[in-house]
Enzyme design. Structure first.
Site, PDB file in Angstrom:
ATOM      1  N   CYS A  38       0.823  -1.203   0.000  1.00 42.21           N
ATOM      2  CA  CYS A  38       0.000   0.000   0.000  1.00 42.21           C
ATOM      3  C   CYS A  38       0.857   1.253   0.000  1.00 42.21           C
ATOM      4  O   CYS A  38       0.354   2.350   0.161  1.00 42.21           O
ATOM      5  CB  CYS A  38      -0.939   0.016   1.209  1.00 42.21           C
ATOM      6  SG  CYS A  38      -0.075   0.079   2.788  1.00 42.21           S
ATOM      7  N   GLY A  39       2.137   1.105  -0.160  1.00 42.32           N
ATOM      8  CA  GLY A  39       3.008   2.265  -0.075  1.00 42.32           C
ATOM      9  C   GLY A  39       3.106   3.048  -1.364  1.00 42.32           C
ATOM     10  O   GLY A  39       3.598   4.165  -1.379  1.00 42.32           O
TER      11      GLY A  39
END
Length: 293
Positions: free
Chosen positions: A115-116
């Protein structure tokens, strides 16, 4: 080394009757993965096949491509203050000449949660690091019948030994295009189960898994599609739904993706050319009627 299951006391209510009994639970412990002695990632996993899990994780991150890339994998002694070995820290030492990636905070966030980075950056990262192309295969490509696909979930469930005792594990399995079970791994996390499969294949010199079908319990996330692509697996099936980014990645890389594989029903989200589709009349599905990738 940690156990796969543990026993806990539980108060059980059945039809108003109260009793106490021991219950079997799936074990969950952290595993820290180090690369050449430097911390890389931490994952919560079911103990067992830890070396394969670490190796498979590094395949999905583009670090490893074959057994020759690994010098050794060891548990780290002295991982606690008293110097004892918890068997929860694994160090992967690369073979001489294998490039060591830049280990940064941003990389750790991306590899552990996916999710970065935004969706486009995630797709670009897989495309630029994948060692094997799934969309360049010709007549030797695998093909499955819907009947073969429909039988896979039951074969997976029958092979889940720990699930039968706990009811709390995900699983991932590799099959041949004819439906023969090649390997199955269980874990509290679907991604860990896939890493264990891929890591075992790497250590046995079987990558890329270009003639294998990967089946996962639950949904098909972007991370699982990524792991399939990075291992050279052309076909991913899941018993539940895929995410939108998983479908985008499948369409971009040539991965066949099937979701909601339950009984005789399934949805084909990408790569339908690997499935022997038939119309009610028995003819092949017309191009105009094929699902869009």
């Amino acid at each position: 080394m940690g156990r796969v299951t543990e026993r806990r006391r539980v108060v059980r209510i059945r039809d108003g009757a109260v009793s106490t009994r021991p219950d079997t639970l799936v074990a969950e412990e952290p595993l820290e993965i180090r690369l050449n002695g430097r911390p890389l990632a931490i994952t919560m996993r079911t103990p067992g096949d830890d070396f394969a899990l670490a190796a498979g994780f590094l395949v999905s991150e583009g670090v490893l491509g074959g057994a020759a890339d690994v010098a050794n994998i060891v548990y780290c002694a002295g991982a606690t203050e008293d110097g004892s070995n918890t068997y929860n820290v694994v160090d992967v030492k690369l073979a001489p000449g294998v490039p060591v990636p830049d280990i940064t905070l941003e990389r750790n966030v991306y590899t552990t949660s996916s999710c970065g980075l935004c969706g486009k950056a995630s797709l670009d990262a897989v495309r630029t690091t994948a060692r094997w192309r799934l969309d360049e295969r010709d007549g030797d490509d695998i093909r499955l019948t819907p009947e073969t696909l429909s039988a896979l979930p039951d074969r997976l469930r029958a092979a889940q030994r720990v699930f039968e005792r706990t009811g709390g594990l995900h699983a991932a399995a590799l099959f041949t295009p004819e439906g023969e079970l090649l390997d199955v791994r269980e874990d509290v996390g679907r991604h860990n189960a896939v890493d264990k499969l891929v890591g075992r294949a790497l250590r046995e010199g079987l990558l890329p898994l270009s003639d294998a079908v990967l089946l996962v319990s639950g949904r098909a996330s972007f991370e699982l599609a990524q792991k399939a692509v990075m291992a050279g697996i052309p076909f991913l099936a899941a018993v539940s739904a895929p995410s939108s980014l998983a479908v985008d990645l499948a369409a971009e890389t040539g991965l066949s993706l099937v979701g909601f594989l339950r009984g005789g029903s399934m949805n084909i989200y990408a790569g339908e050319q690997r499935i022997a589709l038939r119309t009610a009349a028995g003819d092949g599905l017309a191009a105009a009627d094929r699902p869009s990738a």
